[in-house]
Design an enzyme around this catalytic site. Structure first.
Site, PDB file in Angstrom:
ATOM      1  N   PRO A 124       0.788  -1.223   0.000  1.00 58.66           N
ATOM      2  CA  PRO A 124       0.000   0.000   0.000  1.00 58.66           C
ATOM      3  C   PRO A 124       0.826   1.282   0.000  1.00 58.66           C
ATOM      4  O   PRO A 124       1.843   1.379   0.682  1.00 58.66           O
ATOM      5  CB  PRO A 124      -0.824  -0.108   1.285  1.00 58.66           C
ATOM      6  N   ASN A 125       0.334   2.227  -0.783  1.00 55.58           N
ATOM      7  CA  ASN A 125       0.855   3.599  -0.882  1.00 55.58           C
ATOM      8  C   ASN A 125       2.166   3.720  -1.650  1.00 55.58           C
ATOM      9  O   ASN A 125       2.614   4.831  -1.922  1.00 55.58           O
ATOM     10  CB  ASN A 125       1.008   4.248   0.513  1.00 55.58           C
ATOM     11  N   TYR A 169      10.428   9.705   1.419  1.00 56.78           N
ATOM     12  CA  TYR A 169      10.688   8.511   0.611  1.00 56.78           C
ATOM     13  C   TYR A 169      11.458   8.803  -0.685  1.00 56.78           C
ATOM     14  O   TYR A 169      11.654   7.903  -1.490  1.00 56.78           O
ATOM     15  CB  TYR A 169       9.376   7.788   0.293  1.00 56.78           C
ATOM     16  N   GLU A 214      12.550  -9.803   2.228  1.00 56.27           N
ATOM     17  CA  GLU A 214      11.776  -8.640   2.690  1.00 56.27           C
ATOM     18  C   GLU A 214      12.582  -7.374   2.393  1.00 56.27           C
ATOM     19  O   GLU A 214      13.787  -7.317   2.648  1.00 56.27           O
ATOM     20  CB  GLU A 214      11.524  -8.763   4.196  1.00 56.27           C
ATOM     21  N   ALA A 255       3.168  -0.822   4.912  1.00 56.06           N
ATOM     22  CA  ALA A 255       2.681  -0.873   6.297  1.00 56.06           C
ATOM     23  C   ALA A 255       2.106  -2.238   6.675  1.00 56.06           C
ATOM     24  O   ALA A 255       2.054  -2.584   7.872  1.00 56.06           O
ATOM     25  CB  ALA A 255       1.643   0.221   6.515  1.00 56.06           C
ATOM     26  N   HIS A 282      12.619  -2.925   2.324  1.00 55.17           N
ATOM     27  CA  HIS A 282      12.067  -1.604   2.636  1.00 55.17           C
ATOM     28  C   HIS A 282      13.021  -0.533   2.149  1.00 55.17           C
ATOM     29  O   HIS A 282      14.248  -0.698   2.244  1.00 55.17           O
ATOM     30  CB  HIS A 282      11.854  -1.438   4.151  1.00 55.17           C
ATOM     31  N   ARG A 294       4.461  12.201  -3.677  1.00 51.35           N
ATOM     32  CA  ARG A 294       4.139  12.868  -2.401  1.00 51.35           C
ATOM     33  C   ARG A 294       5.273  12.623  -1.414  1.00 51.35           C
ATOM     34  O   ARG A 294       5.979  11.620  -1.533  1.00 51.35           O
ATOM     35  CB  ARG A 294       2.853  12.289  -1.772  1.00 51.35           C
ATOM     36  N   ASN A 327       8.160  -5.637  -0.745  1.00 49.89           N
ATOM     37  CA  ASN A 327       8.040  -4.441   0.077  1.00 49.89           C
ATOM     38  C   ASN A 327       6.552  -4.332   0.388  1.00 49.89           C
ATOM     39  O   ASN A 327       5.779  -3.778  -0.409  1.00 49.89           O
ATOM     40  CB  ASN A 327       8.549  -3.187  -0.632  1.00 49.89           C
ATOM     41  N   ARG A 331      13.143   3.991  12.776  1.00 54.93           N
ATOM     42  CA  ARG A 331      11.942   4.830  12.728  1.00 54.93           C
ATOM     43  C   ARG A 331      11.061   4.560  13.964  1.00 54.93           C
ATOM     44  O   ARG A 331      11.546   4.112  14.985  1.00 54.93           O
ATOM     45  CB  ARG A 331      11.212   4.580  11.403  1.00 54.93           C
TER      46      ARG A 331
HETATM   47  O1  CA2 Z   1      10.449   1.935   3.873  1.00 55.75           O
HETATM   48  C1  CA2 Z   1       9.597   1.271   3.256  1.00 55.75           C
HETATM   49  O2  CA2 Z   1       9.792   0.818   2.123  1.00 55.75           O
HETATM   50  C2  CA2 Z   1       8.228   1.033   3.888  1.00 55.75           C
HETATM   51  O3  CA2 Z   1       7.799  -0.279   3.532  1.00 55.75           O
HETATM   52  C3  CA2 Z   1       7.316   2.085   3.319  1.00 55.75           C
HETATM   53  C4  CA2 Z   1       5.916   2.058   3.930  1.00 55.75           C
HETATM   54  C5  CA2 Z   1       6.005   2.105   5.453  1.00 55.75           C
HETATM   55  O4  CA2 Z   1       4.710   1.992   6.015  1.00 55.75           O
HETATM   56  C6  CA2 Z   1       6.892   1.008   5.993  1.00 55.75           C
HETATM   57  O5  CA2 Z   1       6.963   1.144   7.392  1.00 55.75           O
HETATM   58  C7  CA2 Z   1       8.287   1.103   5.405  1.00 55.75           C
HETATM   59  C8  CA2 Z   1       5.098   3.269   3.461  1.00 55.75           C
HETATM   60  C9  CA2 Z   1       5.031   3.438   2.000  1.00 55.75           C
HETATM   61  C10 CA2 Z   1       4.341   4.764   1.745  1.00 55.75           C
HETATM   62  O6  CA2 Z   1       4.882   5.344   0.607  1.00 55.75           O
HETATM   63  C11 CA2 Z   1       4.548   6.639   0.368  1.00 55.75           C
HETATM   64  C12 CA2 Z   1       5.222   7.253  -0.646  1.00 55.75           C
HETATM   65  C13 CA2 Z   1       4.970   8.554  -0.936  1.00 55.75           C
HETATM   66  C14 CA2 Z   1       4.025   9.264  -0.222  1.00 55.75           C
HETATM   67  C15 CA2 Z   1       3.336   8.639   0.791  1.00 55.75           C
HETATM   68  C16 CA2 Z   1       3.588   7.325   1.082  1.00 55.75           C
END
Ligand code: CA2
Length: 147
Positions: free
Chosen positions: A10-11, A23, A98, A77, A100, A18, A74, A107
Site C-alpha cells: 500500500p501507498n 521517501y 523482505e 505498512a 524496505h 508525495r 516491500n 523509525r
Molecule cells: O520503507 C519502506 O519501504 C516502507 O515499507 C514504506 C511504507 C512504510 O509503512 C513502511 O513502514 C516502510 C510506506 C510506504 C508509503 O509510501 C509513500 C510514498 C509517498 C508518499 C506517501 C507514502
C-alpha cells in the site's frame, strides 16, 4: 531462466509524487525500470506489481507457488500488521526477501515489528531504491549460491 516476482504494498504507488522528503523523488515506475534492467543484466525474469489491497497481495503470493522461483516483497505498512501476508508467504513455499526503502529499525517503534521477517530469507532496508537491485542480487544468490 529463473523468475522473480517483486510485490509492492500500500501507498508505494505514491513514491516520488508525495512526501519526497521521507521517501525520495524516485517513482515506482522508475524503480520498476531499474529492476527490469538489472534482471536482464543477470539473465533473470522480473515481474513487478503493486497493490493497495491486502487480499490482492495474498492472491499474488499464492500465484507465485510453482510459477516463480523467488519473491521480493516491500509490503509497506502491512509488514507491521499482517499475519495473513505472513501465512501466505509460509504456505507459498517460495523463498522471499523482505525489502524496505527506509531503515524501519531507525523509525517509529511500531515499524520495528515485522510479521514477515520470520518467514523471509533475509531483510534489506535503509538503502532507498537501490535496495531493490540489492534484493534481486540477494534472492539470486540464495537460489544459486556462489561457489
Ligand atoms: O520503507 C519502506 O519501504 C516502507 O515499507 C514504506 C511504507 C512504510 O509503512 C513502511 O513502514 C516502510 C510506506 C510506504 C508509503 O509510501 C509513500 C510514498 C509517498 C508518499 C506517501 C507514502
Amino acid at each position: 531462466m529463473k523468475s522473480i516476482l517483486i510485490l509492492n504494498g500500500p501507498n508505494l504507488n505514491m513514491l516520488g509524487l508525495r512526501q519526497p522528503e521521507v521517501y525520495g523523488k524516485t517513482t515506482l515506475a522508475q524503480i520498476e525500470a531499474m529492476c527490469l534492467e538489472h534482471g536482464q543484466s543477470k539473465a533473470v525474469k522480473i515481474e513487478f506489481r503493486q497493490s493497495n489491497h491486502e487480499g490482492v497481495l495474498i492472491d499474488w503470493i499464492h500465484e507465485a507457488r510453482g510459477k516463480f522461483d523467488g519473491l521480493i516483497m516491500n509490503a509497506g505498512a502491512y509488514t507491521h500488521t499482517s499475519v495473513a501476508l505472513r501465512d501466505a508467504v509460509s504456505s507459498a513455499e517460495v523463498p522471499m526477501v523482505e525489502l524496505h526503502l527506509s531503515n524501519i529499525h531507525a523509525r517509529e517503534a511500531f515499524r520495528h515489528v515485522s510479521h514477515l521477517a520470520p518467514v523471509a530469507v533475509g531483510q534489506i532496508c535503509g538503502f532507498g531504491p537501490a535496495g531493490y537491485t540489492l534484493a534481486i542480487d540477494a534472492i539470486c544468490s540464495h537460489l544459486d549460491p556462489p561457489g
